[in-house]
Design a protein around this motif. Structure first.
Motif, PDB file in Angstrom:
ATOM      1  N   THR A   1       0.828  -1.206   0.000  1.00  0.00           N
ATOM      2  CA  THR A   1       0.000   0.000   0.000  1.00  0.00           C
ATOM      3  C   THR A   1       0.863   1.256   0.000  1.00  0.00           C
ATOM      4  OG1 THR A   1      -0.120   0.130   2.420  1.00  0.00           O
ATOM      5  CG2 THR A   1      -1.794  -1.205   1.288  1.00  0.00           C
TER       6      THR A   1
ATOM      7  N   GLN B   1       0.535   5.668   0.909  1.00  0.00           N
ATOM      8  CA  GLN B   1      -0.154   6.897   1.286  1.00  0.00           C
ATOM      9  C   GLN B   1       0.701   8.074   0.830  1.00  0.00           C
ATOM     10  OE1 GLN B   1      -1.484   7.580   5.292  1.00  0.00           O
ATOM     11  NE2 GLN B   1      -2.187   5.466   5.576  1.00  0.00           N
TER      12      GLN B   1
ATOM     13  N   ASN C   1      -5.597   5.798  -8.800  1.00  0.00           N
ATOM     14  CA  ASN C   1      -6.215   5.184  -7.624  1.00  0.00           C
ATOM     15  C   ASN C   1      -5.957   6.012  -6.371  1.00  0.00           C
ATOM     16  OD1 ASN C   1      -7.189   3.078  -9.176  1.00  0.00           O
ATOM     17  ND2 ASN C   1      -5.504   1.697  -8.695  1.00  0.00           N
ATOM     18  N   MET C   2      -4.748   6.564  -6.261  1.00  0.00           N
ATOM     19  CA  MET C   2      -4.442   7.429  -5.122  1.00  0.00           C
ATOM     20  C   MET C   2      -5.317   8.680  -5.155  1.00  0.00           C
ATOM     21  SD  MET C   2      -0.263   7.148  -5.073  1.00  0.00           S
ATOM     22  CE  MET C   2      -0.079   8.209  -3.623  1.00  0.00           C
TER      23      MET C   2
ATOM     24  N   GLN D   1      -8.262   8.937  -6.301  1.00  0.00           N
ATOM     25  CA  GLN D   1      -9.639   8.611  -5.917  1.00  0.00           C
ATOM     26  C   GLN D   1      -9.832   8.669  -4.407  1.00  0.00           C
ATOM     27  OE1 GLN D   1     -10.797   9.042  -9.038  1.00  0.00           O
ATOM     28  NE2 GLN D   1     -12.302   7.452  -8.654  1.00  0.00           N
ATOM     29  N   ASN D   2      -8.720   8.508  -3.648  1.00  0.00           N
ATOM     30  CA  ASN D   2      -8.800   8.531  -2.187  1.00  0.00           C
ATOM     31  C   ASN D   2      -8.300   9.840  -1.586  1.00  0.00           C
ATOM     32  OD1 ASN D   2      -9.611   5.836  -2.298  1.00  0.00           O
ATOM     33  ND2 ASN D   2      -7.511   5.083  -2.161  1.00  0.00           N
ATOM     34  N   SER D   3      -7.956  10.798  -2.438  1.00  0.00           N
ATOM     35  CA  SER D   3      -7.238  11.990  -1.960  1.00  0.00           C
ATOM     36  C   SER D   3      -8.040  12.858  -1.007  1.00  0.00           C
ATOM     37  CB  SER D   3      -6.776  12.829  -3.160  1.00  0.00           C
ATOM     38  OG  SER D   3      -7.904  13.262  -3.909  1.00  0.00           O
TER      39      SER D   3
ATOM     40  N   SER E   1      -5.080   4.478   2.765  1.00  0.00           N
ATOM     41  CA  SER E   1      -4.038   3.850   1.964  1.00  0.00           C
ATOM     42  C   SER E   1      -4.607   3.379   0.629  1.00  0.00           C
ATOM     43  CB  SER E   1      -3.452   2.646   2.711  1.00  0.00           C
ATOM     44  OG  SER E   1      -2.814   3.053   3.901  1.00  0.00           O
ATOM     45  N   THR E   2      -3.786   3.453  -0.384  1.00  0.00           N
ATOM     46  CA  THR E   2      -4.143   2.932  -1.703  1.00  0.00           C
ATOM     47  C   THR E   2      -3.354   1.655  -1.946  1.00  0.00           C
ATOM     48  OG1 THR E   2      -4.601   5.135  -2.592  1.00  0.00           O
ATOM     49  CG2 THR E   2      -4.116   3.388  -4.181  1.00  0.00           C
TER      50      THR E   2
ATOM     51  N   GLN F   1     -13.825  -3.368  -5.922  1.00  0.00           N
ATOM     52  CA  GLN F   1     -13.788  -2.064  -5.261  1.00  0.00           C
ATOM     53  C   GLN F   1     -14.950  -1.201  -5.737  1.00  0.00           C
ATOM     54  OE1 GLN F   1      -9.963  -0.232  -4.886  1.00  0.00           O
ATOM     55  NE2 GLN F   1     -10.799   1.831  -4.743  1.00  0.00           N
TER      56      GLN F   1
ATOM     57  N   THR G   1     -14.481   5.102  -0.065  1.00  0.00           N
ATOM     58  CA  THR G   1     -14.079   4.877  -1.461  1.00  0.00           C
ATOM     59  C   THR G   1     -13.211   3.638  -1.636  1.00  0.00           C
ATOM     60  OG1 THR G   1     -12.168   6.330  -1.180  1.00  0.00           O
ATOM     61  CG2 THR G   1     -14.195   7.326  -2.029  1.00  0.00           C
ATOM     62  N   THR G   2     -12.708   3.100  -0.536  1.00  0.00           N
ATOM     63  CA  THR G   2     -11.877   1.895  -0.622  1.00  0.00           C
ATOM     64  C   THR G   2     -12.671   0.624  -0.340  1.00  0.00           C
ATOM     65  OG1 THR G   2     -11.238   2.237   1.681  1.00  0.00           O
ATOM     66  CG2 THR G   2      -9.751   3.080  -0.015  1.00  0.00           C
TER      67      THR G   2
END
Length: 957
Positions: A92, A94, A215-216, A218-220, A226-227, A276, A294-295
């Motif tokens: 993973t 971050q 992908n990162m 999308q989680n920002s 963690s991605t 996911q 989102t994860t």
């Protein structure tokens, strides 16, 4: 002395009077005073209580992390495990680095990600990739999705639009976001505007860096999320990350649960898979539940989706206190996750698996019996269709079983390189010929072109429409040019020139620079565009291979050898050598592999290549088996999508993702005659003993349909039981006519209404109630005479026909179906039970009338060779449904057993399966397995069933 004191006091007094009489002096005094206070306070905070306040400062950074719940398992009715979780290691990342600029951030992240990916792939691992674009076998970017809606949703996510309708022309990018191509999207993301990925990396690595960065991103907006870079990684990769943890900023190894499926091929259409959460799913679910992230991994289709809330459990949470760089320095509140509950299905594992294998063996047997050692064949009618062996060779390329892009690899075999070389020469020749053919002034009309170049010309026009260059909606179907084109009496170049002149072609799609030009210049530019496009187009490359095979530019033996080279077949040096030396022909080799099921009908994807069977408990309505062939490996779609595999599933003609048991609808053929018999008996237009004489051709309606046995004979004068036995079309034509008030004035709508009413009694007007996706049935809306024999526009699913068969077996009980048996906790305690409910009873027939129908169905099986000497008495009805005059008919069978006291009912359909005898044959084998009247090893022998090539058993019913 006193005087001296007074003088000093006076001096002090004068000092203060003078001091405060000046504004500057007042300010200075104030500043000194406040500075003294400030210094004192700082001394107190930093020196006296500094340690305490430093600790308090560190504890100010608080983060709350969710703890995923363990997903519940899925079992069959007997407790056999079908879906479970496995703990694996995941790498993973971050984004918790500190950067002075966006450029520095991109350079730092890209370098680190590239380093990790290279190491992972060196250890045999690969990144998790659910990105909406993949690199195909020819190295081109393609959309992962086939649905226009999903593609548009993906475009909206990429360009940061909340809604699909917000996509618009982007002046800065120079293209319309709503029609952005995969290449345009990739270039945008990899460019300086977004991730700024250096071109020094290779194409594949740049793509993979982009996927991780996306992908990162999308989680920002969710802190401390963690991605996952890669799941289920090797111990070597784990060791690498742990050893370099201090140098790899934000990178870690975490334990992660991944979903696993047992015998996935047999159960995938029922169970579905997880993945996911998508942006659209997140927006929908988070609006109802603020714990959604989102994860999250959720059920995407099937039971995994339907029962997601039950299986998913409840997340836990823990509060952590971290320092300014994200290191945990203290722990706070902790709420444990609650595991999901287990779901038990009504499906019987052994019966489901056996039915799938038997269905595959039957379909392979049909294909085997229709193979001929010829290059091509012109079909005259649906009952004489055969399969040229060259169609089989080409199917491996067309359907992606053979990876043509691998031919270019340095590691390609000598055979692959030889085939590739032949293809390259052929393609350049074809493109050169096409350019000449398409020149202005060429007068050769379409039908005068060689068949090969007709195929290329059609491909060009079809591709231009698919690309949006040729606007199909703008075509004037009444124009002389369009009419001549449809009649194949128009030259391709003239057709395209006319299309430009009449604005059927959007020149902005291929003209890079706006310029004034006449029609001929625009046409020449179009041809340049077409030739350039075809040069790299995978579909066109595959079409070249078809004619390369037919022209003997490459051989069937080479295709067979490549199946070994690419691992489609297990290594066999002796057989490979025989193919290479000509010791065995490609035709004989392919027949062997089809017979042994080393090559399956699903891979070949020629008719027949698909089928379905559904088995119900006729006493309770429980679904014991629901089989769709071909299946697929849902392990490759769960957790992270295998893009190459997903692309294969979407592009092969056998369409494994399609649930043929619940989604495919075809005419029911003569299986529908039980509805007509029920209507006729109930309405009094026939009795159990009344007879109708089969005259061969039915003359009371304008289309004058014939009985299937005519002109070779007729069935004579027969009653309803005998008409069911013989599947006599003439008898049921007359029933349909009488239901339309045929004794007085023929009333088409009245007849259709009556048939609809009785079909509805059997539940054929609506879906069955099973939880997974099921298409709506369709009862005929016209022509009651034809509808009465299962034709007209009747269309039903296999599961719908299985419920219908169950209703017949039980003399009228129609169930609402379910695939669920129960929900249980991890200790096996039943929390909720499920069972079919009674929808209605077909109560329009008395006992003697039901007996007449049952007896007719019993005689059907008594007269089928498939059931000769069968130890269990079976009642059933065959059906053959024509869909196309150039493809085989669909084969259907419904039935139940034992005849006197039914335990189970079955419905089987083999799409394009030639004759209903084939559906009856495999149904008998399934019943033999269920009742244990044949040895399992004899039934499930792993070989294609020996199918007679004769067509003497109700092929027209």
């Amino acid at each position: 002395m006193r005087r001296k004191v007074l003088i000093e006091l006076e001096i002090i007094k004068d000092f203060f009077i003078n001091a405060f009489s000046s504004r500057i002096r007042v300010v200075m005094v104030a500043m000194v005073f406040f500075a003294t206070v400030l210094v004192s306070r700082l001394f107190y905070l930093q020196i006296i209580n500094g340690s305490e306040y430093q600790d308090n400062y560190n504890l100010k950074l608080e983060k709350t992390e969710s703890i995923p719940a363990t997903r519940g398992n899925i079992y069959d009715r007997n407790g056999n495990l079908l879906a479970y979780n496995e703990l694996v290691y995941a790498v993973t990342i971050q984004d918790n680095g500190t950067y002075s600029s966006k450029t520095e951030k991109s350079e730092s992240l890209n370098t680190e990600i590239a380093q990790i990916i290279s190491k992972l792939e060196g250890n045999g691992d690969k990144i998790d990739n659910d990105f909406g674009i993949y690199i195909d076998s020819s190295g081109n970017y393609q959309f992962l999705y086939t649905s226009d809606t999903l593609i548009q949703r993906f475009r909206a996510d990429v360009f940061g639009k909340a809604n699909i309708d917000d996509l618009a022309y982007n002046e800065n990018l120079g293209f319309d976001e709503a029609t952005a191509t995969p290449t345009q999207i990739v270039n945008y993301l990899q460019g300086s505007r977004v991730y700024n990925i250096s071109e020094e990396y290779g194409k594949k690595l740049r793509y993979e860096i982009m996927v991780v960065r996306y992908n990162m991103g999308q989680n920002s907006y969710q802190k401390y999320i963690s991605t996952v870079i890669a799941s289920d990684v090797s111990q070597e990769s784990v060791a690498y990350i742990k050893e370099n943890i201090n140098e790899l900023v934000g990178v870690d190894v975490e334990q992660q649960a991944v979903r696993r499926y047992v015998d996935s091929e047999y159960f995938a259409h029922i169970i579905g898979y997880t993945g996911q959460i998508s942006t659209a799913e997140y927006k929908e679910l988070s609006a109802k539940d603020d714990s959604v992230e989102t994860t999250d991994v959720i059920g995407k289709i099937g039971i995994e989706k339907v029962m997601n809330d039950t299986l998913a459990g409840k997340k836990g949470y823990e509060t952590l206190y971290v320092d300014s760089v994200g290191n945990t320095i203290a722990e706070g509140d902790h709420v444990a996750a609650v595991s999901g509950d287990d779901v038990y299905l009504s499906i019987d594992y052994d019966l489901q698996k056996a039915s799938y294998i038997l269905l595959e063996q039957e379909i392979a047997g049909i294909l085997y019996s229709k193979l001929r050692n010829i290059k091509s064949y012109k079909v005259e009618s649906d009952d004489d269709v055969i399969v040229p062996i060259y169609d089989v060779y080409y199917s491996f390329i067309k359907n992606g079983v053979i990876d043509i892009n691998a031919f270019k690899d340095e590691s390609a075999s000598a055979t692959e390189k030889a085939v590739y070389s032949a293809h390259e020469s052929k393609q350049q020749y074809v493109l050169s010929t096409l350019r000449s053919q398409l020149k202005v002034g060429n007068e050769t009309i379409y039908k005068d072109l060689p068949e090969e170049y007709q195929a290329y010309s059609t491909y060009i026009v079809t591709t231009l429409k698919a690309l949006g260059v040729f606007d199909a909606s703008a075509i004037d179907a009444s124009s002389e040019v369009q009419i001549n084109w449809t009649k194949e009496e128009m030259a391709v170049n003239k057709y395209l020139l006319y299309a430009i002149e009449n604005n059927w072609i959007d020149i902005t799609k291929y003209e890079v620079e706006k310029k004034y030009a006449d029609t001929e210049e625009l046409y020449n530019d179009l041809i340049d565009y077409v030739i350039d496009y075809l040069n790299t187009d995978v579909g066109f490359q595959k079409l070249i291979y078809k004619y390369l095979l037919l022209d003997d530019g490459i051989t069937g033996n080479q295709i067979c050898m490549i199946l070994y080279d690419q691992g489609v077949l297990e290594e066999d040096e002796e057989m490979y050598s025989r193919l290479s030396s000509g010791g065995i022909t490609a035709y004989d080799f392919m027949r062997q592999k089809i017979k042994s099921l080393e090559i399956t009908p699903g891979q070949i994807a020629l008719d027949p290549c698909s089928g379905s069977t559904v088995i119900l408990d006729s006493k309770t309505g429980e679904v014991l088996a629901l089989v769709s062939y071909p299946g697929y490996d849902n392990n490759k779609l769960a957790n992270s999508v295998d893009a190459d595999y997903y692309s294969y599933l979407n592009n092969t003609a056998s369409n494994p993702l399609y649930n043929y048991a619940t989604q495919q609808r075809t005419a029911p053929g003569s299986t529908f005659k039980i509805v007509s018999a029920t209507a006729g008996l109930s309405e009094g237009v026939i009795t159990t003993t009344s007879e109708i004489e089969d005259l061969g051709k039915y003359m009371k309606v304008s289309n004058q349909p014939e009985c299937w046995i005519y002109p070779g004979g007729t069935h004579g004068s027969i009653n309803v039981s005998e008409a069911i036995r013989d599947s006599c079309n003439y008898f049921f034509y007359e029933v349909g006519y009488r239901l339309a008030d045929g004794y007085n004035v023929y009333d088409d709508p009245a007849g259709i209404k009556t048939i609809t009413d009785y079909a509805s009694l059997y539940g054929l007007n609506e879906t069955t109630g099973i939880e997974i996706e099921e298409n709506d049935p369709h009862i005929a809306t016209k022509f009651p005479v034809m509808a009465a024999i299962g034709q007209s526009d009747n269309n039903f699913t296999t599961v719908g026909l299985a419920r219908y068969a169950t209703a017949i077996a039980s003399s009228g009980t129609v169930y609402n179906l379910t695939l669920l048996d129960s929900v249980r906790d991890s200790d096996g305690n039943v929390l909720e039970s499920f069972s079919p409910s009674v929808r209605n009873h077909v109560d329009v027939l008395d006992g003697s009338q039901w007996n007449a129908i049952h007896y007719g169905m019993r005689m059907v099986c008594e007269n089928l060779h498939s059931f000769d000497n069968f130890q269990v008495e079976v009642a059933g009805k065959t059906g053959t449904a024509q869909q196309s005059k150039t493809r085989p008919s669909h084969a259907l069978f419904i039935g139940y057993a034992p005849y006197d006291d039914p335990e189970i009912a079955i419905a089987t359909r083999i799409a394009f399966g030639y004759t209903s005898h084939n559906a009856a044959e495999v149904s008998k084998d399934i019943l033999a397995y269920y009742f244990g009247v044949s040895a399992t090893e004899d039934l499930l022998n792993g070989e294609a069933t020996m199918v007679s090539d004769s067509s003497d058993e109700f092929v027209q019913d």
